[in-house]
Design a protein around this motif. Structure first.
Motif, PDB file in Angstrom:
ATOM      1  N   THR A  77       3.267   7.629  -8.243  1.00 60.90           N
ATOM      2  CA  THR A  77       3.897   8.931  -7.996  1.00 60.90           C
ATOM      3  C   THR A  77       4.651   8.960  -6.682  1.00 60.90           C
ATOM      4  OG1 THR A  77       2.203  10.024  -9.308  1.00 60.90           O
ATOM      5  CG2 THR A  77       3.437  11.405  -7.796  1.00 60.90           C
ATOM      6  N   ALA A  78       4.074   8.385  -5.636  1.00 56.84           N
ATOM      7  CA  ALA A  78       4.727   8.440  -4.328  1.00 56.84           C
ATOM      8  C   ALA A  78       6.101   7.763  -4.391  1.00 56.84           C
ATOM      9  CB  ALA A  78       3.843   7.760  -3.275  1.00 56.84           C
ATOM     10  N   LEU A  79       6.134   6.628  -5.072  1.00 59.42           N
ATOM     11  CA  LEU A  79       7.402   5.904  -5.209  1.00 59.42           C
ATOM     12  C   LEU A  79       8.384   6.703  -6.054  1.00 59.42           C
ATOM     13  CD1 LEU A  79       8.823   3.250  -4.527  1.00 59.42           C
ATOM     14  CD2 LEU A  79       7.918   2.297  -6.655  1.00 59.42           C
ATOM     15  N   ALA A  80       7.891   7.269  -7.164  1.00 65.48           N
ATOM     16  CA  ALA A  80       8.750   8.055  -8.051  1.00 65.48           C
ATOM     17  C   ALA A  80       9.384   9.217  -7.301  1.00 65.48           C
ATOM     18  CB  ALA A  80       7.928   8.577  -9.238  1.00 65.48           C
ATOM     19  N   LEU A  81       8.585   9.879  -6.465  1.00 62.42           N
ATOM     20  CA  LEU A  81       9.097  11.016  -5.698  1.00 62.42           C
ATOM     21  C   LEU A  81      10.239  10.591  -4.792  1.00 62.42           C
ATOM     22  CD1 LEU A  81       5.870  12.931  -4.663  1.00 62.42           C
ATOM     23  CD2 LEU A  81       7.888  13.921  -5.746  1.00 62.42           C
TER      24      LEU A  81
ATOM     25  N   LEU B 281      15.896  10.640  -3.389  1.00 64.26           N
ATOM     26  CA  LEU B 281      17.077   9.920  -2.902  1.00 64.26           C
ATOM     27  C   LEU B 281      18.184   9.920  -3.960  1.00 64.26           C
ATOM     28  CD1 LEU B 281      15.506   6.935  -0.951  1.00 64.26           C
ATOM     29  CD2 LEU B 281      16.500   9.062  -0.061  1.00 64.26           C
ATOM     30  N   PHE B 282      17.804   9.796  -5.234  1.00 63.68           N
ATOM     31  CA  PHE B 282      18.802   9.793  -6.297  1.00 63.68           C
ATOM     32  C   PHE B 282      19.638  11.065  -6.257  1.00 63.68           C
ATOM     33  CE2 PHE B 282      20.367  10.877 -10.458  1.00 63.68           C
ATOM     34  CZ  PHE B 282      20.918   9.684 -10.912  1.00 63.68           C
TER      35      PHE B 282
ATOM     36  N   VAL C  21      15.097  12.099 -13.389  1.00 60.64           N
ATOM     37  CA  VAL C  21      14.768  10.777 -12.842  1.00 60.64           C
ATOM     38  C   VAL C  21      13.272  10.706 -12.535  1.00 60.64           C
ATOM     39  CG1 VAL C  21      15.047   9.292 -10.809  1.00 60.64           C
ATOM     40  CG2 VAL C  21      17.065  10.227 -11.971  1.00 60.64           C
ATOM     41  N   LEU C  22      12.742  11.780 -11.980  1.00 62.01           N
ATOM     42  CA  LEU C  22      11.305  11.802 -11.691  1.00 62.01           C
ATOM     43  C   LEU C  22      10.498  11.677 -12.987  1.00 62.01           C
ATOM     44  CD1 LEU C  22       9.253  12.209  -9.283  1.00 62.01           C
ATOM     45  CD2 LEU C  22       9.002  14.529 -10.154  1.00 62.01           C
TER      46      LEU C  22
ATOM     47  N   ASN D  10       0.823  -1.203   0.000  1.00 59.14           N
ATOM     48  CA  ASN D  10       0.000   0.000   0.000  1.00 59.14           C
ATOM     49  C   ASN D  10       0.858   1.255   0.000  1.00 59.14           C
ATOM     50  OD1 ASN D  10      -2.648  -0.420  -0.325  1.00 59.14           O
ATOM     51  ND2 ASN D  10      -3.147  -0.654   1.863  1.00 59.14           N
ATOM     52  N   LEU D  11       0.835   1.976  -1.114  1.00 63.45           N
ATOM     53  CA  LEU D  11       1.616   3.212  -1.160  1.00 63.45           C
ATOM     54  C   LEU D  11       0.851   4.325  -0.477  1.00 63.45           C
ATOM     55  CD1 LEU D  11       3.186   2.930  -4.620  1.00 63.45           C
ATOM     56  CD2 LEU D  11       4.388   3.453  -2.519  1.00 63.45           C
ATOM     57  N   PRO D  12       1.551   5.206   0.192  1.00 54.60           N
ATOM     58  CA  PRO D  12       0.869   6.321   0.862  1.00 54.60           C
ATOM     59  C   PRO D  12       0.328   7.310  -0.154  1.00 54.60           C
ATOM     60  CG  PRO D  12       3.247   6.530   1.089  1.00 54.60           C
ATOM     61  CD  PRO D  12       2.991   5.230   0.389  1.00 54.60           C
ATOM     62  N   ASP D  13      -0.552   8.172   0.319  1.00 56.08           N
ATOM     63  CA  ASP D  13      -1.185   9.199  -0.501  1.00 56.08           C
ATOM     64  C   ASP D  13      -0.146  10.171  -1.064  1.00 56.08           C
ATOM     65  OD1 ASP D  13      -3.517  10.873  -1.322  1.00 56.08           O
ATOM     66  OD2 ASP D  13      -2.555  12.255   0.094  1.00 56.08           O
ATOM     67  N   VAL D  14      -0.309  10.544  -2.360  1.00 53.44           N
ATOM     68  CA  VAL D  14       0.673  11.419  -3.004  1.00 53.44           C
ATOM     69  C   VAL D  14       0.794  12.761  -2.286  1.00 53.44           C
ATOM     70  CG1 VAL D  14       1.207  12.723  -5.094  1.00 53.44           C
ATOM     71  CG2 VAL D  14       0.411  10.367  -5.265  1.00 53.44           C
TER      72      VAL D  14
END
Lengths: 211, 211, 211
Positions: C180-184, C189-190, C169-170, C2-6
């Motif tokens: 989106t949450a993961l991409a952010l 971090l990158f 990267v985004l 479960n990804l958190p809300d963007v």
């Protein structure tokens, strides 16, 4: 007692701030021996810089100097007249000559900027910060162009603190339900006089020390 | 005679200004021996700084480089190509190499910025000041990053005066009911040529003097 | 999973960036022995400068620190606490003490700023540039006030490049249809880790050379 209209008081406060900062800019530029263009540019940046930043951040259009374009003509005329006058009389402004109009401009813009932001329903802290920007940014531009460390960052005699305090005085006057015109005058005078006292008595913030 | 479309002329004028300022930025950055990032940054600030300030003050959205994002790619490519080229040929730009594109960019942005503000119904003085900001702010950012005193404030050879005069020439052409496309070209050339003459013949404003 | 809300992730990323830049500002101001006002001003400019420029350019209102005024109170409290703490303990921050929070703030603001611009339908290049401004402008203001050449222009160890790369990267993560949450988080971090590696291993861009 009949208090004057708030809009008129606010406009009068802006005019005082604009003219006072223009004088501080003319003095600073003259001490740097800038030419007529330089004097005009520094006077204009000092007079209109703070209010322009405030209007940008608050998204107010037209900008206050676009709405009151007569102020731009006034500052242009002042700069030209000051250059001609100082040349004719061989008068060179002293450091002091800059400090008093700077204190007046700072105090009046602090009250005016805070009031404008409060009128747009900003939270008190945001409004006070907008007043602080209005009060200090013109002087920052003036000092950068004249190649000095901006006094808002370097002056240990309570420069930014006075602008910040003036904004909170305005907030407090509103909380005390004073009429807006009166609150504006109290806050503007408070910040100006506090700054003048800080200069006169050399009130200082403690410097950072790491002995 | 068939005059070209105003929108096309205005776009062409902006492209000339952007490219000219980019070259001035590349030259300035190369003289400071900045790396590729520095050259690109200075080229971009010089090319887009003035127009961005104008668009912020006039509240125009999208910003002109957001609307014409192809210009951003163009300046990126120019900066990279210039770095590779100058390295391969061991060419170092001279001070002169910066002055001519700077004069062109200043003149064209002065006319373009003034026209855009006039098109938004600004009073003439405000429009001319917007043109002045468009014409000079990119160069100010370029000079600040390259650690020089911005020439708009220090150059006694009529830098800001030329941009200011160019704007008034445009206003005068409109008052004389000339077609807009023609007025734009006259004003842009007027400011550019006036600046080039000031450089060539070393026209100066009198410095402040306090003997 | 479960990804958190963007929205929550974006807010968390802005908070991390704000706090990290505030720490970098406090360190920089303390090294310059500024007083309490100076430390607070530098912390505030570093923390809110980049996001404010982004919001101005994108015409977002209310500004993020007006919408989240709790962040302003937080930075004010942090600055006061830091001054009291460092004085009591006679701790003076080192150059190093500034670099790590600066890297974190840069990386997180790069991802956050780019995402906000993408969310407003900006073209990819524009969005990445907005992320770059968000990531670097606070540090520019901090360095100018502390009288240093802004590291975004002078640091040959890939400062701006990291912010620029983080934005791309985004964009790439979105193109790969990652949530989106993961991409952010990946992009933030990158950029941060790339900057930390550049510091640790002294990665450099070639300087301009004209032998």
């Amino acid at each position: 007692m009949n208090l004057p209209d708030v809009g008129h008081v606010l406009y009068a406060i802006e005019v005082v701030g604009v003219v006072a900062f223009a004088f501080s800019g003319i003095s600073a530029a003259a001490r740097q021996q800038l030419d007529l263009v330089g004097v005009t540019a520094v006077a204009g940046l000092a007079a209109f810089g703070g209010g322009t930043l405030r209007d940008l951040l608050l998204d107010r259009r037209p900008l206050f100097w676009v709405e009151h374009v007569e102020l731009v003509w006034l500052i242009l005329a002042l700069a030209v007249a000051a250059v001609l006058f100082m040349r004719a009389r061989h008068i060179a402004p002293t450091q002091r000559a800059m400090q008093w109009p700077d204190a007046i401009g700072m105090g009046f813009f602090s009250a005016g900027g805070t009031q404008i932001a409060l009128g747009m329903e900003m939270p008190a802290l945001v409004a006070v910060i907008m007043g602080l920007f209005t009060a200090t940014f013109g002087g920052v531009l003036r000092d950068i162009v004249c190649n000095q460390i901006p006094s808002v960052f370097s002056d240990h005699r309570l420069y930014a603190i006075c602008a910040f305090a003036g904004g909170w005085v305005l907030v407090a006057c509103h909380a005390a339900a004073l009429p807006t015109a009166l609150a504006l005058i109290i806050a503007a005078l408070f910040a100006t006089v506090m700054r003048m006292l800080a200069i006169a008595f050399n009130w200082q913030l403690p410097r950072w020390r790491m002995e």
